[in-house]
Design a protein around this motif. Sequence first.
Motif, PDB file in Angstrom:
ATOM      1  N   SER A 364       0.837  -1.192   0.000  1.00 20.00           N
ATOM      2  CA  SER A 364       0.000   0.000   0.000  1.00 20.00           C
ATOM      3  C   SER A 364       0.870   1.240   0.000  1.00 20.00           C
ATOM      4  CB  SER A 364      -0.888   0.004   1.237  1.00 20.00           C
ATOM      5  OG  SER A 364      -1.387   1.308   1.449  1.00 20.00           O
ATOM      6  N   PHE A 365       0.311   2.293  -0.572  1.00 21.22           N
ATOM      7  CA  PHE A 365       1.032   3.562  -0.540  1.00 21.22           C
ATOM      8  C   PHE A 365       1.054   4.158   0.847  1.00 21.22           C
ATOM      9  CE2 PHE A 365       0.561   3.761  -5.152  1.00 21.22           C
ATOM     10  CZ  PHE A 365       1.871   4.059  -5.446  1.00 21.22           C
ATOM     11  N   VAL A 366       0.046   3.776   1.611  1.00 13.08           N
ATOM     12  CA  VAL A 366      -0.012   4.296   2.975  1.00 13.08           C
ATOM     13  C   VAL A 366       0.593   3.232   3.886  1.00 13.08           C
ATOM     14  CG1 VAL A 366      -1.466   5.490   4.620  1.00 13.08           C
ATOM     15  CG2 VAL A 366      -2.169   5.326   2.241  1.00 13.08           C
ATOM     16  N   SER A 367       1.905   3.098   3.817  1.00 14.82           N
ATOM     17  CA  SER A 367       2.584   2.127   4.667  1.00 14.82           C
ATOM     18  C   SER A 367       3.974   2.656   4.952  1.00 14.82           C
ATOM     19  CB  SER A 367       2.691   0.781   3.952  1.00 14.82           C
ATOM     20  OG  SER A 367       3.540   0.915   2.833  1.00 14.82           O
ATOM     21  N   ARG A 368       4.609   2.088   5.960  1.00 12.44           N
ATOM     22  CA  ARG A 368       5.933   2.587   6.300  1.00 12.44           C
ATOM     23  C   ARG A 368       6.916   2.339   5.157  1.00 12.44           C
ATOM     24  NH1 ARG A 368       8.733   1.695  12.083  1.00 12.44           N
ATOM     25  NH2 ARG A 368       6.808   2.666  12.738  1.00 12.44           N
ATOM     26  N   GLU A 369       6.769   1.191   4.494  1.00 13.57           N
ATOM     27  CA  GLU A 369       7.665   0.886   3.376  1.00 13.57           C
ATOM     28  C   GLU A 369       7.590   1.977   2.311  1.00 13.57           C
ATOM     29  OE1 GLU A 369       5.569  -1.115   4.818  1.00 13.57           O
ATOM     30  OE2 GLU A 369       6.081  -3.230   4.656  1.00 13.57           O
ATOM     31  N   ALA A 370       6.353   2.362   1.978  1.00 13.77           N
ATOM     32  CA  ALA A 370       6.169   3.355   0.920  1.00 13.77           C
ATOM     33  C   ALA A 370       6.779   4.695   1.326  1.00 13.77           C
ATOM     34  CB  ALA A 370       4.690   3.515   0.610  1.00 13.77           C
TER      35      ALA A 370
ATOM     36  N   GLY B  23       3.255   6.791  -9.591  1.00 17.56           N
ATOM     37  CA  GLY B  23       3.713   7.678  -8.516  1.00 17.56           C
ATOM     38  C   GLY B  23       5.159   8.080  -8.722  1.00 17.56           C
ATOM     39  N   THR B  24       6.000   7.092  -9.060  1.00 13.10           N
ATOM     40  CA  THR B  24       7.417   7.375  -9.296  1.00 13.10           C
ATOM     41  C   THR B  24       7.568   8.374 -10.440  1.00 13.10           C
ATOM     42  OG1 THR B  24       7.804   5.088  -8.688  1.00 13.10           O
ATOM     43  CG2 THR B  24       9.648   6.281  -9.657  1.00 13.10           C
TER      44      THR B  24
END
Lengths: 691, 177
Positions: A364-370, B23-24
């Motif tokens: 997900s874009f809303v994650s720490r990884e992102a 996004g990138t």
Amino acid sequence: MIADIGLITLTLGFVLALYAVGASLYGGWRGQWKWVESARNAVLLVFGLLTISVLAVVYSLIRLDLSVAYVTEVSSRATSLFLRITALWGGQRGSLLFWSWLMAGFVAAVSLRKWESDRTLMPYVIAVATLTTSFFIFVVTFFANPFARVWHIPGTNEVVKAVFPPPGAERFVPVDGQGLNPLLRHFGMIGHPPTSYIGFTGFVIPYSFAIAALITGEARKDAWLRTTRRWTLVAWLFLSIGLLLGGRWAYDVLGWGGFWGWDPVENAMLMPWLTGTAFLHSVMITEKRGMLKVWSVVLIILTYILVVFGTFITRTGLVSSVHAFARSSLSMPFFIFIGLMLLGSLTLLMKRLDTLKSDHELESFVSREAVFLLQNMLFVAITVAVFWGTVFPMISELITGDRITVGPPYFNKVTGPMFAALVLLMGVAPLFAWRRQAARTLGKALWAPFVVAVLFAVALGIRYHMHPAAVFGIWLISFVALTTLLEFWKGMRARMSARKEDPLTALARLITRNRRRYGGYIVHLAVCLMALAVIGDAYFKQETQAPLRIGETLTLNGYTIRFDGLREYLGSDGREVLEAEISLFKDGEFVRVLRPRRDYFIVQQQPVTIPAVHTTFAADVYVLLVGWEEITATSATFKMYWNPLIIWMWTGGILLIIGTLIAMWPDRMALGDVSYVLRPTTTQPQPSAGG
Amino acid sequence: MAVETSTRPYVGVSSQRFKFLLGTLVILLAVGYLIFTATQENAQYYLTVEELYARAEAGTLGDRMIRVSGAVVGETIRYNPQTLELTFTIAHMPGDPDEIDKAGGLGAAIQAAVNNPDAPRLQIYYVGPKPDLLRPEAAAIVTGRLGEDGIFYAEEVLFKCPTRYDEGPLPNSPAEG
């Protein structure tokens, strides 16, 4: 005599370093431990030999052996003992030797580790690290030899600096040397080169481990990351200290009231710091989630290449700069070396891309990884922008034939928004969960600091009629500082209720039990403080200037200075000092006496303007003596700066050091990890023999 | 161990990947745009004195700030400590590093420039503290605009004294000592 010994050990060191590369490669390839062990011994010996070379230079400097060219360049009779020692890194030849010596030290130190867990990697680590070290020893030996002598060909008016005498030349000993560049005689410049060199050279360790992991295919397991984490932090810490000392030096010595000028030499140091910081963060994701592996490897390769590029820029004068280093014959070898390193590292990376597969997809874009990925991209983007601005004159000349430069406004405009975005991420990232984060809970955690920060920034903005960008900056910093402090508070509260600890114990234990995490948060708070200083510098700075007769005053932003007189005296290290005495008043109340001065270094015929600074938590009053009536000494001209919030750059810097130390402090004393004997249990490489 | 997650029939992964690439791309474009516009706005010609005059004659100087390099002619330095007005003249010297090398290094190139009466010269006007590194035969890099009166009005001045460090001649050459 002593210099000749240094020359011999330097040459031997070079030969032995090459041997170590060959022996470790052969030993690793054939699984023959006696070769690897021999390479390791060679590496230790290289460090020993270079130590003798360094000591020989220091000895020649202290004894002022003027037959040695380097001594004549950086030392003189009037130079004090302390400055003679620091002259080791006061010029090109010495600093390149010092650099090689530090790097050899890092390689020697890493080769003394217990090898059980990294038996497969270590031969290649030694090979890669020693290869790059031998490049620097090569440059020192053949292009910038600190043991070169001064020669004179009879009948001509020329002197030649060379290791071996040109035909018919005689040894020539000048009466005195030129002395250390006066601008470098400041604690910042004394400490800046060694700390930044330790930082620069320290990155050789993670780089070598990364390349070794690629060569052996061990990159599949992320063990190399855990092994090098602390080494990277050490390098990063010293690089940070180097940057801070450099900034402090610029502030105290260059006399324009600022600490950062986007000078090519500064940029050269900032770039590896940026990619190094990105690397420190991406390895967390690689360690915890097995993701961003390619990023991590690319970042460390990039960092190390930027380190060498940085030395290249500072040491060859390729890009014109305020730093007084001449263009030299070094360009070619550096150019070739950087090219080969880049090509070799990237080819290897391409060939081994299959070993760097992510263990997980980005969910997900809303994650720490992102958020970490975004942060990494921003760091790289800033690096690209800085690189572009630094080499733009060369690029434009190649393409259009015109040399075109971009000044500090370019750098401020491009990097400003990206740094702001980074600061924002720094504040919110710790609140993001791994894998995916529900927007609702995130909002819940963030709304209070958000609102408080908005109110605070708007109130300040109205009260002091601030520029909108400054209001935004203050909002950003207070928001991020609040969210970070809340993390501490949440942790403390949990401990206080679960373990019935008092607040201080809870805080202390919270930090000491999770050193990596909370050390990192302390560094984040430090960055907030430093950002505050940057905003002060960018938006609130004021300056004025005026000629004053004795008794006359000049006022700036509530501060008044009164000129009380001039005096002249002979200072240390061969300088004439012209010092003004001024009284500083705040709102009419006497504060203290300030003494801005102009030092004139007689041998070098070099004036140096030393500001007088009155520091408070709110602002610095920074006064320069910029002109005076020569004969009567009854009037002088002063330039006065009001530099708000500058102190937070230096206090932030100290906090950053503390935070980094906390994050990297070993869990137990690591002395047990050091062993000299390489006791191979078998002649075959044992990738996973645990100790 | 690492399983090829992307080949696993997992709903949303490919659209996730698409979104990620998008996004990138957006970030790359934004950064590229930022760099491009900032470069355009802040580009300054970096010229030698000769090139400056050539462009002035051809009328291709534009109204941007210009950066000029040259060698400081010693006897022309004037400084008024009351008003902080500083004037000096720079003489043309080659900007190309190879030409400088051919002349025997920066120090020699400066010497040649200053001693050559035919080298084009440019008068510089600047208001501010007299820089510590300003001295006869320093290399100057000045940023500003060429006035109608042929004087170059500088907003920033930088100096290098290449003759004294690293490659410099010794304070007392054998002929004297």
